[in-house]
Motif scaffolding. Structure first.
Motif, PDB file in Angstrom:
ATOM      1  N   GLU A 109      26.324  30.145  42.943  1.00 43.67           N
ATOM      2  CA  GLU A 109      27.203  31.431  43.570  1.00 43.67           C
ATOM      3  C   GLU A 109      25.792  32.378  42.991  1.00 43.67           C
ATOM      4  O   GLU A 109      25.352  32.170  42.634  1.00 43.67           O
ATOM      5  CB  GLU A 109      28.432  32.165  42.489  1.00 43.67           C
ATOM      6  CG  GLU A 109      28.080  31.740  40.815  1.00 43.67           C
ATOM      7  CD  GLU A 109      29.363  31.488  39.546  1.00 43.67           C
ATOM      8  OE1 GLU A 109      29.560  32.691  39.336  1.00 43.67           O
ATOM      9  OE2 GLU A 109      29.535  30.612  40.017  1.00 43.67           O
ATOM     10  N   ARG A 181      39.109  27.194  31.365  1.00 41.66           N
ATOM     11  CA  ARG A 181      38.999  27.709  33.457  1.00 41.66           C
ATOM     12  C   ARG A 181      37.217  26.660  33.401  1.00 41.66           C
ATOM     13  O   ARG A 181      36.764  27.001  33.359  1.00 41.66           O
ATOM     14  CB  ARG A 181      38.474  29.507  32.960  1.00 41.66           C
ATOM     15  CG  ARG A 181      38.321  29.532  34.577  1.00 41.66           C
ATOM     16  CD  ARG A 181      38.618  30.489  35.159  1.00 41.66           C
ATOM     17  NE  ARG A 181      37.395  31.329  36.135  1.00 41.66           N
ATOM     18  CZ  ARG A 181      38.182  31.194  37.621  1.00 41.66           C
ATOM     19  NH1 ARG A 181      39.459  30.277  37.554  1.00 41.66           N
ATOM     20  NH2 ARG A 181      37.369  31.235  38.962  1.00 41.66           N
ATOM     21  N   THR A 184      33.559  25.711  37.074  1.00 37.08           N
ATOM     22  CA  THR A 184      32.147  26.462  38.309  1.00 37.08           C
ATOM     23  C   THR A 184      33.356  24.898  39.701  1.00 37.08           C
ATOM     24  O   THR A 184      34.581  24.743  38.625  1.00 37.08           O
ATOM     25  CB  THR A 184      31.028  25.003  38.674  1.00 37.08           C
ATOM     26  OG1 THR A 184      30.822  25.514  40.183  1.00 37.08           O
ATOM     27  CG2 THR A 184      31.156  23.921  38.240  1.00 37.08           C
ATOM     28  N   SER A 185      33.181  24.550  40.811  1.00 34.05           N
ATOM     29  CA  SER A 185      33.681  24.435  41.230  1.00 34.05           C
ATOM     30  C   SER A 185      33.985  22.482  41.073  1.00 34.05           C
ATOM     31  O   SER A 185      33.494  21.854  40.201  1.00 34.05           O
ATOM     32  CB  SER A 185      33.334  23.938  42.726  1.00 34.05           C
ATOM     33  OG  SER A 185      32.112  23.503  43.047  1.00 34.05           O
ATOM     34  N   LYS A 186      35.638  22.072  41.643  1.00 37.13           N
ATOM     35  CA  LYS A 186      35.294  20.761  40.981  1.00 37.13           C
ATOM     36  C   LYS A 186      33.887  19.493  41.743  1.00 37.13           C
ATOM     37  O   LYS A 186      34.562  18.456  41.306  1.00 37.13           O
ATOM     38  CB  LYS A 186      36.937  20.075  40.848  1.00 37.13           C
ATOM     39  CG  LYS A 186      38.148  21.193  40.469  1.00 37.13           C
ATOM     40  CD  LYS A 186      39.471  20.651  41.087  1.00 37.13           C
ATOM     41  CE  LYS A 186      41.182  21.403  40.374  1.00 37.13           C
ATOM     42  NZ  LYS A 186      41.910  21.039  40.800  1.00 37.13           N
ATOM     43  N   SER A 201      39.997  15.408  40.985  1.00 36.41           N
ATOM     44  CA  SER A 201      41.079  15.844  40.976  1.00 36.41           C
ATOM     45  C   SER A 201      42.289  14.913  40.484  1.00 36.41           C
ATOM     46  O   SER A 201      43.420  15.185  39.821  1.00 36.41           O
ATOM     47  CB  SER A 201      41.361  16.007  42.229  1.00 36.41           C
ATOM     48  OG  SER A 201      40.270  17.505  42.543  1.00 36.41           O
ATOM     49  N   CYS A 216      47.091  24.656  35.527  1.00 39.92           N
ATOM     50  CA  CYS A 216      47.849  25.817  35.864  1.00 39.92           C
ATOM     51  C   CYS A 216      47.584  26.780  37.497  1.00 39.92           C
ATOM     52  O   CYS A 216      48.021  28.006  37.349  1.00 39.92           O
ATOM     53  CB  CYS A 216      47.604  26.730  34.806  1.00 39.92           C
ATOM     54  SG  CYS A 216      47.471  26.505  33.083  1.00 39.92           S
ATOM     55  N   GLY A 217      46.601  25.758  38.110  1.00 41.17           N
ATOM     56  CA  GLY A 217      46.149  26.706  39.741  1.00 41.17           C
ATOM     57  C   GLY A 217      44.811  27.114  39.948  1.00 41.17           C
ATOM     58  O   GLY A 217      44.737  27.287  38.123  1.00 41.17           O
ATOM     59  N   GLY A 218      43.921  26.987  40.278  1.00 44.54           N
ATOM     60  CA  GLY A 218      43.017  26.885  41.088  1.00 44.54           C
ATOM     61  C   GLY A 218      42.014  26.150  39.878  1.00 44.54           C
ATOM     62  O   GLY A 218      42.421  24.834  39.159  1.00 44.54           O
ATOM     63  N   ARG A 219      41.017  26.672  38.577  1.00 41.17           N
ATOM     64  CA  ARG A 219      40.616  26.329  37.242  1.00 41.17           C
ATOM     65  C   ARG A 219      40.360  26.664  36.366  1.00 41.17           C
ATOM     66  O   ARG A 219      40.209  25.806  35.816  1.00 41.17           O
ATOM     67  CB  ARG A 219      39.050  26.682  37.558  1.00 41.17           C
ATOM     68  CG  ARG A 219      38.741  26.794  38.990  1.00 41.17           C
ATOM     69  CD  ARG A 219      37.075  27.811  38.988  1.00 41.17           C
ATOM     70  NE  ARG A 219      35.854  27.587  40.317  1.00 41.17           N
ATOM     71  CZ  ARG A 219      34.869  27.889  40.906  1.00 41.17           C
ATOM     72  NH1 ARG A 219      34.209  28.292  39.479  1.00 41.17           N
ATOM     73  NH2 ARG A 219      34.339  28.283  42.092  1.00 41.17           N
ATOM     74  N   THR A 220      42.314  26.703  35.804  1.00 40.50           N
ATOM     75  CA  THR A 220      42.544  27.104  35.116  1.00 40.50           C
ATOM     76  C   THR A 220      43.728  25.614  34.439  1.00 40.50           C
ATOM     77  O   THR A 220      44.314  25.258  35.155  1.00 40.50           O
ATOM     78  CB  THR A 220      43.515  28.304  35.257  1.00 40.50           C
ATOM     79  OG1 THR A 220      43.088  28.674  35.568  1.00 40.50           O
ATOM     80  CG2 THR A 220      44.076  28.292  33.827  1.00 40.50           C
TER      81      THR A 220
END
Length: 241
Positions: A109, A181, A184-186, A201, A216-220
């Motif tokens: 990033e 959190r 970084t990306s999965k 995943s 919890c959604g996203g990266r959380t």
């Protein structure tokens, strides 16, 4: 490179303040390194250096995240490390001769780093035995950790790798619920664990289904009971990599 005077110097000084490789250095030595260091900015996807490049600097991340990786003969990518804010990388080249980067580095990033001259640093530690010992101790610990990772990636299944990774994100003494959190990306994390992104995943979903974690959604991710997650390391799983 950005100039290291004024605000830049303060930012560099703050970033280096608690780095292990400065332990034992005098204020004068630290000040000289701050003056010779500089900041660099990279866009997402931009390469910092390639494996085999001459290594005249090592780095501390100011902001963002950097991927360290190698490419196989067939062009397959193996992620060797994911480095975030406040973490150092590249200092393994300090004692190489000739110094060449053993991995490639790419910004995942938008990122900013402090670049420290290898030559300037070596000039300083010649006068500080304590600093030399601190660096050698830390590098030895990293080698031991890498050996543990090799064992995990070769002898353990994907479930073990995912659970072990999540545990590394939890404060050591945590006993109550912890909210994490993912840094970084999965897909990047999966690459680091040498498994497919869909396997990563799916394993998270399985852990959520039995109540070990909460997605919890996203990266959380929430871990209601870290002790239960630690127990999951020994649980049998048929998940493939």
């Amino acid at each position: 490179m950005a100039a290291n005077d004024g605000d830049g110097a303060r930012e560099i000084r703050e970033a280096l303040k608690h780095q292990y490789f400065l332990e034992g250095m005098s204020d004068v030595q630290r000040a000289r390194l701050v003056r010779s260091a500089a900041t660099q900015s990279f866009a997402a996807g931009q390469t910092l250096f390639h494996r085999g490049d001459p290594a005249d600097t090592f780095f501390v991340v100011l902001a963002g995240r950097v991927k360290l990786y190698r490419l196989s003969i067939d062009g397959d990518e193996k992620i060797m490390g994911l480095v975030g804010t406040g973490e150092s990388f590249g200092e393994g080249v300090l004692f190489m001769h000739p110094p060449r980067y053993p991995v490639s580095a790419q910004a995942l990033e938008k990122s900013r780093v402090v670049a420290i001259s290898r030559g300037d640093y070596l000039d300083e530690i010649q006068h500080s035995f304590q600093t030399c010992m601190s660096v050698m101790y830390k590098l030895t610990a990293r080698i031991e950790r890498l050996l543990d990772e090799v064992e995990s990636l070769t002898l353990r299944d994907s479930r073990y790798r995912v659970v072990n990774y999540l545990l590394e994100l939890i404060p050591e003494r945590a006993s109550g619920p912890v909210r994490l959190r993912l840094p970084t990306s999965k897909s990047a994390i999966a690459g680091r664990l040498a498994i497919r992104a869909e396997t990563f995943s799916r394993t998270l979903r399985q852990l959520a289904e039995n109540g070990t974690i909460v997605l919890c959604g996203g990266r959380t991710i929430e871990v209601p009971n870290p002790k239960r997650l630690r127990h999951a390391l020994s649980a049998k799983s048929g998940t493939s990599s």
